[in-house]
Structures are given as C-alpha cells and as structure tokens.
Design a protein around this motif. Sequence first.
Motif, PDB file in Angstrom:
ATOM      1  N   ALA A 173       0.790  -1.175  -0.096  1.00 61.46           N
ATOM      2  CA  ALA A 173       0.084   0.128   0.063  1.00 61.46           C
ATOM      3  C   ALA A 173       1.008   1.364   0.074  1.00 61.46           C
ATOM      4  CB  ALA A 173      -1.056  -0.245   1.288  1.00 61.46           C
ATOM      5  N   ALA A 174       1.815   1.292   0.324  1.00 61.20           N
ATOM      6  CA  ALA A 174       3.289   2.405   0.359  1.00 61.20           C
ATOM      7  C   ALA A 174       3.661   2.323  -0.988  1.00 61.20           C
ATOM      8  CB  ALA A 174       3.993   2.058   1.596  1.00 61.20           C
ATOM      9  N   ARG A 175       3.257   1.627  -1.914  1.00 62.56           N
ATOM     10  CA  ARG A 175       3.750   1.718  -3.308  1.00 62.56           C
ATOM     11  C   ARG A 175       5.287   1.643  -3.234  1.00 62.56           C
ATOM     12  NH1 ARG A 175      -0.224   5.834  -6.137  1.00 62.56           N
ATOM     13  NH2 ARG A 175      -2.051   4.756  -6.338  1.00 62.56           N
ATOM     14  N   PRO A 176       5.945   0.696  -2.661  1.00 62.11           N
ATOM     15  CA  PRO A 176       7.366   0.703  -2.890  1.00 62.11           C
ATOM     16  C   PRO A 176       7.886   0.380  -4.086  1.00 62.11           C
ATOM     17  CG  PRO A 176       6.625  -1.376  -1.812  1.00 62.11           C
ATOM     18  CD  PRO A 176       5.416  -0.553  -1.832  1.00 62.11           C
ATOM     19  N   GLN A 177       9.091   0.643  -4.411  1.00 60.72           N
ATOM     20  CA  GLN A 177       9.647   0.269  -5.625  1.00 60.72           C
ATOM     21  C   GLN A 177      10.605  -1.098  -5.089  1.00 60.72           C
ATOM     22  OE1 GLN A 177      12.450   3.698  -6.497  1.00 60.72           O
ATOM     23  NE2 GLN A 177      12.340   2.766  -8.492  1.00 60.72           N
ATOM     24  N   LEU A 178      10.640  -1.122  -3.907  1.00 61.29           N
ATOM     25  CA  LEU A 178      11.719  -2.357  -3.465  1.00 61.29           C
ATOM     26  C   LEU A 178      10.782  -3.057  -2.389  1.00 61.29           C
ATOM     27  CD1 LEU A 178      15.099  -0.668  -3.087  1.00 61.29           C
ATOM     28  CD2 LEU A 178      14.734  -3.131  -4.185  1.00 61.29           C
ATOM     29  N   ALA A 190       2.318 -25.612   4.738  1.00 60.52           N
ATOM     30  CA  ALA A 190       2.674 -25.832   3.432  1.00 60.52           C
ATOM     31  C   ALA A 190       1.962 -25.290   2.219  1.00 60.52           C
ATOM     32  CB  ALA A 190       3.172 -27.296   2.920  1.00 60.52           C
ATOM     33  N   LEU A 191       0.688 -25.523   2.633  1.00 61.76           N
ATOM     34  CA  LEU A 191      -0.371 -24.875   1.630  1.00 61.76           C
ATOM     35  C   LEU A 191      -0.629 -23.447   1.446  1.00 61.76           C
ATOM     36  CD1 LEU A 191      -3.136 -27.765   1.836  1.00 61.76           C
ATOM     37  CD2 LEU A 191      -1.578 -27.196  -0.106  1.00 61.76           C
ATOM     38  N   SER A 192      -0.482 -22.959   2.742  1.00 62.96           N
ATOM     39  CA  SER A 192      -0.624 -21.543   2.761  1.00 62.96           C
ATOM     40  C   SER A 192       0.550 -20.849   2.290  1.00 62.96           C
ATOM     41  CB  SER A 192      -0.516 -21.163   4.216  1.00 62.96           C
ATOM     42  OG  SER A 192      -1.865 -21.600   4.806  1.00 62.96           O
ATOM     43  N   ARG A 193       1.874 -21.614   2.367  1.00 65.22           N
ATOM     44  CA  ARG A 193       2.807 -20.969   1.800  1.00 65.22           C
ATOM     45  C   ARG A 193       3.001 -21.106   0.222  1.00 65.22           C
ATOM     46  NH1 ARG A 193       8.538 -22.587   4.170  1.00 65.22           N
ATOM     47  NH2 ARG A 193      10.202 -21.327   2.966  1.00 65.22           N
ATOM     48  N   ALA A 194       2.381 -22.106  -0.150  1.00 64.74           N
ATOM     49  CA  ALA A 194       2.278 -22.016  -2.015  1.00 64.74           C
ATOM     50  C   ALA A 194       1.361 -21.027  -2.302  1.00 64.74           C
ATOM     51  CB  ALA A 194       1.929 -23.550  -2.382  1.00 64.74           C
ATOM     52  N   LYS A 195       0.287 -20.905  -1.435  1.00 65.53           N
ATOM     53  CA  LYS A 195      -0.593 -19.722  -1.894  1.00 65.53           C
ATOM     54  C   LYS A 195      -0.077 -18.440  -1.653  1.00 65.53           C
ATOM     55  CE  LYS A 195      -4.705 -17.467  -2.413  1.00 65.53           C
ATOM     56  NZ  LYS A 195      -5.097 -17.488  -3.876  1.00 65.53           N
ATOM     57  N   LEU A 196       0.934 -18.240  -0.614  1.00 65.01           N
ATOM     58  CA  LEU A 196       1.630 -16.900  -0.326  1.00 65.01           C
ATOM     59  C   LEU A 196       2.431 -16.466  -1.537  1.00 65.01           C
ATOM     60  CD1 LEU A 196       2.026 -16.951   3.427  1.00 65.01           C
ATOM     61  CD2 LEU A 196       1.170 -15.038   2.160  1.00 65.01           C
ATOM     62  N   GLN A 197       3.436 -17.716  -1.844  1.00 69.12           N
ATOM     63  CA  GLN A 197       4.136 -17.440  -3.071  1.00 69.12           C
ATOM     64  C   GLN A 197       3.348 -16.878  -4.338  1.00 69.12           C
ATOM     65  OE1 GLN A 197       5.693 -21.746  -3.098  1.00 69.12           O
ATOM     66  NE2 GLN A 197       7.048 -21.320  -1.311  1.00 69.12           N
ATOM     67  N   ASP A 198       2.187 -17.674  -4.726  1.00 71.68           N
ATOM     68  CA  ASP A 198       1.624 -17.080  -5.720  1.00 71.68           C
ATOM     69  C   ASP A 198       0.982 -15.737  -5.582  1.00 71.68           C
ATOM     70  OD1 ASP A 198       2.530 -19.374  -6.997  1.00 71.68           O
ATOM     71  OD2 ASP A 198       0.535 -20.557  -6.542  1.00 71.68           O
ATOM     72  N   VAL A 199       0.536 -15.537  -4.537  1.00 69.36           N
ATOM     73  CA  VAL A 199       0.221 -14.081  -4.055  1.00 69.36           C
ATOM     74  C   VAL A 199       1.285 -12.964  -4.615  1.00 69.36           C
ATOM     75  CG1 VAL A 199      -0.641 -12.407  -2.376  1.00 69.36           C
ATOM     76  CG2 VAL A 199      -1.592 -14.676  -2.786  1.00 69.36           C
ATOM     77  N   LEU A 200       2.396 -13.354  -3.816  1.00 66.78           N
ATOM     78  CA  LEU A 200       3.486 -12.560  -4.406  1.00 66.78           C
ATOM     79  C   LEU A 200       4.031 -12.525  -5.461  1.00 66.78           C
ATOM     80  CD1 LEU A 200       5.778 -10.684  -2.980  1.00 66.78           C
ATOM     81  CD2 LEU A 200       7.099 -13.069  -2.528  1.00 66.78           C
ATOM     82  N   LEU A 201       4.012 -13.537  -6.394  1.00 69.39           N
ATOM     83  CA  LEU A 201       4.206 -13.375  -7.869  1.00 69.39           C
ATOM     84  C   LEU A 201       3.306 -12.354  -8.678  1.00 69.39           C
ATOM     85  CD1 LEU A 201       5.421 -16.889  -8.728  1.00 69.39           C
ATOM     86  CD2 LEU A 201       6.914 -15.044  -8.422  1.00 69.39           C
ATOM     87  N   ALA A 203       1.501  -9.923  -7.447  1.00 67.28           N
ATOM     88  CA  ALA A 203       1.804  -8.640  -6.724  1.00 67.28           C
ATOM     89  C   ALA A 203       2.995  -8.106  -7.418  1.00 67.28           C
ATOM     90  CB  ALA A 203       1.815  -8.606  -5.329  1.00 67.28           C
ATOM     91  N   TRP A 204       4.044  -8.869  -7.507  1.00 69.90           N
ATOM     92  CA  TRP A 204       5.239  -8.364  -8.129  1.00 69.90           C
ATOM     93  C   TRP A 204       4.994  -8.195  -9.584  1.00 69.90           C
ATOM     94  CZ3 TRP A 204       7.916 -11.371 -11.759  1.00 69.90           C
ATOM     95  CH2 TRP A 204       9.151 -11.061 -12.409  1.00 69.90           C
ATOM     96  N   ALA A 205       4.215  -8.875 -10.300  1.00 69.45           N
ATOM     97  CA  ALA A 205       4.033  -8.536 -11.680  1.00 69.45           C
ATOM     98  C   ALA A 205       3.131  -7.595 -11.952  1.00 69.45           C
ATOM     99  CB  ALA A 205       3.295  -9.820 -12.431  1.00 69.45           C
ATOM    100  N   GLU A 206       2.164  -7.247 -11.157  1.00 69.75           N
ATOM    101  CA  GLU A 206       1.053  -6.216 -11.049  1.00 69.75           C
ATOM    102  C   GLU A 206       1.747  -4.772 -10.797  1.00 69.75           C
ATOM    103  OE1 GLU A 206      -2.573  -6.115 -11.724  1.00 69.75           O
ATOM    104  OE2 GLU A 206      -1.857  -7.874 -12.901  1.00 69.75           O
ATOM    105  N   GLU A 207       2.550  -4.716  -9.816  1.00 72.33           N
ATOM    106  CA  GLU A 207       3.245  -3.813  -9.355  1.00 72.33           C
ATOM    107  C   GLU A 207       4.485  -3.416  -9.662  1.00 72.33           C
ATOM    108  OE1 GLU A 207       1.273  -1.713  -6.712  1.00 72.33           O
ATOM    109  OE2 GLU A 207      -0.429  -2.799  -7.449  1.00 72.33           O
ATOM    110  N   GLY A 208       5.147  -4.081 -10.779  1.00 74.48           N
ATOM    111  CA  GLY A 208       6.213  -3.766 -11.148  1.00 74.48           C
ATOM    112  C   GLY A 208       7.395  -3.672 -10.102  1.00 74.48           C
ATOM    113  N   LEU A 209       7.126  -4.493  -9.083  1.00 74.22           N
ATOM    114  CA  LEU A 209       8.469  -4.389  -7.997  1.00 74.22           C
ATOM    115  C   LEU A 209       9.604  -4.839  -8.129  1.00 74.22           C
ATOM    116  CD1 LEU A 209       6.098  -6.031  -5.301  1.00 74.22           C
ATOM    117  CD2 LEU A 209       6.831  -3.592  -5.207  1.00 74.22           C
ATOM    118  N   THR A 210      10.558  -4.423  -7.302  1.00 74.48           N
ATOM    119  CA  THR A 210      11.754  -5.189  -7.394  1.00 74.48           C
ATOM    120  C   THR A 210      11.936  -5.965  -5.916  1.00 74.48           C
ATOM    121  OG1 THR A 210      12.853  -3.576  -8.382  1.00 74.48           O
ATOM    122  CG2 THR A 210      14.338  -4.929  -7.099  1.00 74.48           C
ATOM    123  N   VAL A 211      11.922  -7.231  -5.883  1.00 68.25           N
ATOM    124  CA  VAL A 211      11.916  -7.941  -4.801  1.00 68.25           C
ATOM    125  C   VAL A 211      13.337  -8.644  -4.439  1.00 68.25           C
ATOM    126  CG1 VAL A 211      10.847  -9.925  -3.741  1.00 68.25           C
ATOM    127  CG2 VAL A 211       9.328  -8.436  -5.069  1.00 68.25           C
TER     128      VAL A 211
END
Length: 280
Positions: A173-178, A190-201, A203-211
Amino acid sequence: MATSAAPTAAGTEHSATGSAATLLTADDVAKTYRTRRREVTALRGLSLDIGAGEFVALVGRSGCGKSTLLRLLSGLLPATAGQIRVAGQPIDGPPRQARCVFQDYAQSLLPWKTVAGNVRFGLRHAYEPAEGGHDELVAHYLGLVGLGHAADRYPWELSGGMQQRAAIARALAARPQLLFMDEAFSGVDALSRAKLQDVLLHAWAEEGLTVVFVTHDIDEAVYLADRVVVLHPEGRGVLADVRTGLPRPRGQLTTRESPEFLHHRRELLHLVLDGEDSGE
Ligand SMILES: Nc1ncnc2c1ncn2[C@@H]1O[C@H](COP(=O)(O)OP(=O)(O)O)[C@@H](O)[C@H]1O
Ligand SMILES: [Mg+2]
C-alpha cells in the motif's frame, strides 16, 4: 514526485540482466557486530547489483549472513564498511521507496486495527492518494492479495497465511519500488505457503516491484526468483549468482515438475551443501 530515472551507478562492472537499470547496489560491504564480549564479522567483501524489476532470492546456510545482508540493503542496519546505494544514492537509513516483510507476522500487524485498518496504516505517510482516496487503495491492495472478504476482520481472527497476506498488502500500500522479505513464508503451513508464493508473484508482476527475498528453502528460491544469489557460508561475499530464468507465469505443479526447475534446484543444492562441507 516519481523519480523515474535510476542513474546507473558508477563502477558497475556488469548489468545483471543486460537491460534493467541498476536500482540497488552493495559495494564491498561488511558488517561486524560488536557485543560486550566479542566481535562477529557476519559479512565482508560483499558486492551485488540488483536491477529494477528483478526478483532476486538470497540463499545460503543458516548463519551465513542472509538476514544481516537484508537489513543492510534495507537500511535497517548501518554497514561497518562499504556502501549501499538505491537509485545511485547512498542510503543512511531505510529508503522511502522500500518496505520490508518479516517472518513473524504475529508481531507485524497492529492487533487493535482491522485488516483494512492495517493496510490503511501502511499508506498513511507514504503519499497522498488521488481521487477515490484511501478506501479505494485499501480495497485494491486487499484484492491484490486475495483478502477482499476479510477487510473487517482482526488479525487474530485470521490464519497465519492470511495475516502474512495482510502484511504484504500493508507493505504494498505504500507503493514501494523495493520489497525486502526475510523468511517471510517460513512460519506457515505448506499449503498456505504455496498460496503466499503465488500471491507474491502476482503482486510483483502487477506492481512492477523489485523483490529481494531471503529464504533457506532452495525450492522456494527457484520457484519465485529469476536470479538466486548464494552467500558464502562464512560470510565472505557472494558464492554464486545463478540466473534461473524459468518461464513465467509459474505454476506450483507445472514449474516444480519442469526439467529446468529440477536442474536449477540440483545445481543450487550442490552449491549450498558443498559450501557447508568445505570447512577450510
Ligand atoms: N545482533 C547480532 N549480534 C551479534 N551477532 C549477530 C547478530 N545478528 C547476527 N549475528 C551473527 O551474524 C552471523 C550472521 O547471522 P544472520 O545474518 O542472522 O544469518 P542468517 O540469516 O543467514 O541465518 C551469525 O554468526 C550470527 O550469529
Ligand atoms: Mg536469517
């Protein structure tokens, strides 16, 4: 307000991707912890360039300095020697354009605020929203991490994975670059972890982040990142910098079963385990 031009840092020997502008540079960085009884040099001679938009994983055996490096890169700790630069500017504390997500989600959210309240808190000091105001942005970031239905719930009413999604939404929400993450998914099942990984990917693609993502889990590193940086087991800089570049979008089944995934996983496991064996 946008600083669109990221000046290329002087002295950069190579561009990591050949095209992306360098956003984050660590130049011959060292960190020595001084306690009353002794000094521990956790890192020395570490140099690394990270391009805008890259997804970089940092791996290495326990105690090799991953968390130390992440804290240096994110400005939470001062380096003992060397310099960290963001968009060419030496940092002296956490840069405005960066946010962090840590492992301990239970301590990262404010328990007296709802999920939406926590996300709103993340954008509070970052910028003034345009028309539509805060509510629209909060809804956007909750939707991005799949928590639209949980806006009015309190952190303690949520599973660990959902709390960590809320923490990610608050950081975004702070719209970070990094975005810096330290073992951020290690505390969930493990299942929540897989879900979190996909959520992060997503968000990374949508927001143009550097992670920059620290993990001790090689499979997670290969699944998420384009580039996996292996730290030397005794803190002596970068042991290997492996450009994996698996095709995107990634899928938990398709990617993890692909020959390229298995190849890089094996290669990286060798690097980390060999590092562990070579004591000299
Ligand atoms: N605050 C501290 N004070 C003293 N030593 C520390 C401190 N934090 C980390 N260290 C030491 O620095 C080294 C690297 O630690 P760390 O960065 O946490 O590694 P990793 O995250 O890879 O497990 C270890 O030897 C650790 O004991
Ligand atoms: Mg650590």
